[in-house]
Design an enzyme around this catalytic site. Structure first.
Site, PDB file in Angstrom:
ATOM      1  N   ASP A  85      50.621  37.926  53.908  1.00  0.00           N
ATOM      2  CA  ASP A  85      49.638  38.826  54.492  1.00  0.00           C
ATOM      3  C   ASP A  85      50.173  40.257  54.533  1.00  0.00           C
ATOM      4  OD1 ASP A  85      47.171  39.312  56.238  1.00  0.00           O
ATOM      5  OD2 ASP A  85      48.773  39.984  57.572  1.00  0.00           O
ATOM      6  N   ALA A  86      49.349  41.216  54.140  1.00  0.00           N
ATOM      7  CA  ALA A  86      49.599  42.653  54.310  1.00  0.00           C
ATOM      8  C   ALA A  86      51.033  43.047  53.963  1.00  0.00           C
ATOM      9  CB  ALA A  86      49.259  43.071  55.740  1.00  0.00           C
ATOM     10  N   GLU A 130      49.087  39.984  49.518  1.00  0.00           N
ATOM     11  CA  GLU A 130      47.877  40.715  49.859  1.00  0.00           C
ATOM     12  C   GLU A 130      48.309  42.169  50.000  1.00  0.00           C
ATOM     13  OE1 GLU A 130      44.576  41.583  53.270  1.00  0.00           O
ATOM     14  OE2 GLU A 130      46.624  41.007  53.747  1.00  0.00           O
ATOM     15  N   ASP A 167      40.202  45.968  44.735  1.00  0.00           N
ATOM     16  CA  ASP A 167      39.277  46.825  43.985  1.00  0.00           C
ATOM     17  C   ASP A 167      38.123  46.049  43.365  1.00  0.00           C
ATOM     18  OD1 ASP A 167      41.151  48.716  44.672  1.00  0.00           O
ATOM     19  OD2 ASP A 167      41.423  49.501  42.648  1.00  0.00           O
ATOM     20  N   PHE A 168      38.395  44.844  42.866  1.00  0.00           N
ATOM     21  CA  PHE A 168      37.319  44.074  42.239  1.00  0.00           C
ATOM     22  C   PHE A 168      36.256  43.734  43.271  1.00  0.00           C
ATOM     23  CE2 PHE A 168      35.347  39.981  41.173  1.00  0.00           C
ATOM     24  CZ  PHE A 168      34.798  40.282  39.932  1.00  0.00           C
ATOM     25  N   HIS A 218      35.617  45.196  46.130  1.00  0.00           N
ATOM     26  CA  HIS A 218      34.947  46.387  46.644  1.00  0.00           C
ATOM     27  C   HIS A 218      33.938  46.933  45.639  1.00  0.00           C
ATOM     28  CE1 HIS A 218      37.733  45.872  49.760  1.00  0.00           C
ATOM     29  NE2 HIS A 218      38.551  46.879  49.551  1.00  0.00           N
ATOM     30  N   GLU A 265      42.152  59.911  54.733  1.00  0.00           N
ATOM     31  CA  GLU A 265      43.367  59.694  53.949  1.00  0.00           C
ATOM     32  C   GLU A 265      43.296  60.500  52.648  1.00  0.00           C
ATOM     33  OE1 GLU A 265      44.223  55.589  53.251  1.00  0.00           O
ATOM     34  OE2 GLU A 265      43.396  54.977  55.176  1.00  0.00           O
ATOM     35  N   ASP A 322      38.638  38.188  55.261  1.00  0.00           N
ATOM     36  CA  ASP A 322      38.627  39.576  55.721  1.00  0.00           C
ATOM     37  C   ASP A 322      37.292  40.243  55.453  1.00  0.00           C
ATOM     38  OD1 ASP A 322      40.971  40.278  57.049  1.00  0.00           O
ATOM     39  OD2 ASP A 322      42.082  40.598  55.199  1.00  0.00           O
ATOM     40  N   GLY A 348      34.698  38.440  57.665  1.00  0.00           N
ATOM     41  CA  GLY A 348      34.963  38.487  59.100  1.00  0.00           C
ATOM     42  C   GLY A 348      35.168  39.868  59.665  1.00  0.00           C
TER      43      GLY A 348
END
Length: 610
Positions: free
Chosen positions: A276-277, A309, A330-331, A333, A377, A401, A404
């Site tokens: 994760d992250a 991730e 990216d895919f 989004h 950003e 994600d 949720g």
């Protein structure tokens, strides 16, 4: 594809086991089962005891902060450590039947379950079709046993790899699992450790790999007792949303994580981990913790896969750090913005449309150094991914994600701008690409059940979570007038449980039939077996996305109409001729039509010449 890093330089199993047993922290049953070694490291306490089944025993100082004792107790004993007179849960506990604030249970994980499929060899990443599930909401019961009963369904569907959301014990009964605090203890409400082993074993018996989502970038806000043993597990050099960052320059923090990864892969026999992250796994050590994790995992031998991730679009995670693949935002989004036209939050960095989708498919991801300007950003994001093959890109159109993190936890096809035809078209794109696809539970039948954020913290923390969730969406135009479900309300959790009775009926059944056909085609069509970007190209013809795979075993062309009007296929201006045989149509009822002359809005078709 990335090699499976066989057992070169691997220590012998006996030597590794002996080293681990003598130096592990926590409670570990001796090999003959006659006694348990209790071992603690602390920089805080002067005296350390262990309370076993209500009886307190002294532990002997070993120097350098270590305390140890061996007691004639076996598996099933319950214990707490006592630091300078104050009882503390064991952060290295292998099972916490009463929750993260209570006693641990002495566990014999190597002896509590007899494996039925010990010869399972795992799967290469190129063979994986991931199915992400949350144990607590996948079935009405919310247990490993109940989930195990659904494994034949996943096999029949065409799934090859099950990915479980985090299992490390966390505060409360219910939650997503990303606030784990006792990393070695599977969350007790889902079942006992041996029931988790039985789930994995049954999956292997069906030819399914099993992956686990692990969180090594932060601990949850309640129930983390590591700092009570030593504050040096953490550092002010880095920070997380929950306070101090993990100090990977501290050898005990480092080993806490590397041994944890080894436990899930060796003791529980998971096939791989989703980290994760990873961008938040901050480390200023000479050898970054991600690099060491990859080395440790691949040193185990066999086929073990590590996925990151990571939103940064950094190919070095694979080419240098040694991980095997990356969840590519990216895919997802670009697909979502194409269908919904959303522009708030990070969706503001994407334009949508056939040509933008084609760019992502051709390049692997969109950002490869361009300026990213979202929510204040401003930085250059990403690098070219030319060195990565298709399986290293994990693509999805839904995951925990992206569902949720919405105010209501609504799914892609529930958006008022997204038709079921468009959803099925997106599904066609996802499952015919050579990249590694991931489905989220219920996606295959366009489930109506949401997946909102839910938690179960007590007292003031629970109130803060409720208020924080409301504030999170107060400035989003799509959500500001909505009543955001209270994550602390049990009904929010219950609403996320899949409704299995809907899957075979009406549009749900039609969607499920398409997914079955897609996954069968992905498995059996020789041209789609080439999981390589070298045969892949994509482009746009007006509002139609085309994706071509020109392989040694035949040509396949996917067409997806992203416009609002039907498109005559004969009028499309393409840089190549168009195969005429229809292999699959997103709206077919039964067998595909022999020929397709036009493509209505939202629909997709896969054409082939052999």
């Amino acid at each position: 594809m990335i090699p499976s890093h066989p057992e070169s330089a691997a220590p012998s199993a006996a030597a590794t086991a002996a080293h681990d047993l003598s130096s592990r922290l926590g409670a570990h049953l001796l090999p003959d089962g006659s006694a348990t070694r209790f071992r603690v490291w602390t920089t805080q306490a002067q005296t350390v005891e262990v309370r076993v089944d209500g009886q307190t025993y002294p532990m002997t100082a070993q120097g350098e902060g270590f305390f140890e004792t061996v007691l004639p107790v076996g598996a099933g004993a319950h214990y707490l450590f006592v630091l300078d007179g104050e009882a503390r849960p064991d952060p290295y506990a292998r099972f916490l039947p009463g929750g993260v604030h209570g006693e641990a249970e002495v566990l014999a994980p190597d002896q509590c379950y007899e494996w039925q499929h010990p010869d399972w060899q795992g799967l290469a990443l190129a063979e994986c079709v991931f199915y992400e599930l949350h144990v607590g909401t996948f079935t009405p019961e919310g247990t490993y046993r109940a989930a195990q009963e659904k494994l034949p369904y996943l096999k029949e569907l065409g799934i090859t790899a099950v990915q479980l959301m985090p299992l490390a014990a966390y505060d409360g009964e219910r939650g997503w699992g990303y606030d784990g605090v006792a990393m070695y203890a599977p969350h007790a409400p889902y079942g006992r450790p041996e029931e988790l082993m039985a789930f994995i074993d049954a999956a292997h018996g069906l030819g399914l790999a099993v992956f686990l989502d692990v969180v090594y970038n932060h601990f949850g806000p309640a129930g983390n007792y590591l700092a009570a043993y030593s504050p040096s597990y953490f550092t002010e050099r880095f920070h997380t949303a929950w306070g101090q960052g993990l100090d990977y320059a501290e050898v005990h923090m480092r080993r806490y994580v590397t041994d944890n990864a080894r436990m899930w892969l060796s003791t529980y026999r998971f096939d791989g981990l989703r980290l994760d992250a990873t961008a938040a796994m901050q480390d200023d050590s000479p050898l970054h913790i991600l690099d060491e994790l990859a080395q440790e995992v691949h040193r185990l031998g066999g086929t073990h896969i590590l996925l990151a991730e990571d939103h940064r679009n950094e190919p070095s995670l694979v080419t240098e750090s040694g991980l095997d693949g990356i969840w590519v935002d990216d895919f997802h989004h670009e697909v979502r913005v194409t269908l919904t036209h959303e522009q708030e939050g990070y969706y503001g960095g994407f334009q949508g449309g056939a040509s933008e989708l084609a760019q992502v498919i051709n390049r692997g991801w969109k950002y490869e150094g361009q300026l990213w300007q979202v929510t204040g950003e401003e930085h250059h994001r990403g690098k070219p991914a030319d060195g990565l093959e298709a399986p290293s890109f994990v693509y999805c159109i839904q995951n925990h994600d992206q569902v949720g993190n919405r105010a209501l936890g609504d799914r892609l096809q529930q958006h008022d701008r997204v038709s079921l035809q468009q959803f099925r078209g997106a599904s066609m794109l996802l499952l015919t690409l050579p990249m590694t696809p991931l489905l989220f539970q219920g996606q295959e039948w366009a489930a109506e059940t949401p997946f909102p954020f839910f938690s179960d913290h007590s007292g003031e923390l629970g109130e803060l979570v409720t208020e924080g969730r409301k504030k999170e969406f107060a400035y989003f135009s799509d959500f500001m007038h909505m009543e955001v479900p209270d994550p602390q309300d049990r009904r929010t959790f219950e609403s996320a449980k899949l409704n299995w009775s809907e899957r075979e009926h009406g549009e749900h059944g039609r969607t499920l039939a398409l997914y079955r056909a897609l996954l069968q085609l992905r498995r059996e069509d020789p041209a789609l077996q080439h999981r390589s970007r070298r045969y892949l190209s994509a482009g746009s013809a007006g509002e139609v996305l085309w994706v071509r795979q020109d392989t040694p075993d035949g040509e396949r062309v996917l067409l997806w109409n992203l416009g609002q009007e039907p498109v005559a296929l004969g009028a499309l201006q393409l840089p190549h001729s168009l195969p005429t045989r229809v292999l699959l149509h997103s709206e077919q009822d039964g067998a595909p039509p022999p020929h397709l002359f036009s493509l209505p809005p939202g629909e997709a078709a896969l054409l082939g010449n052999a």
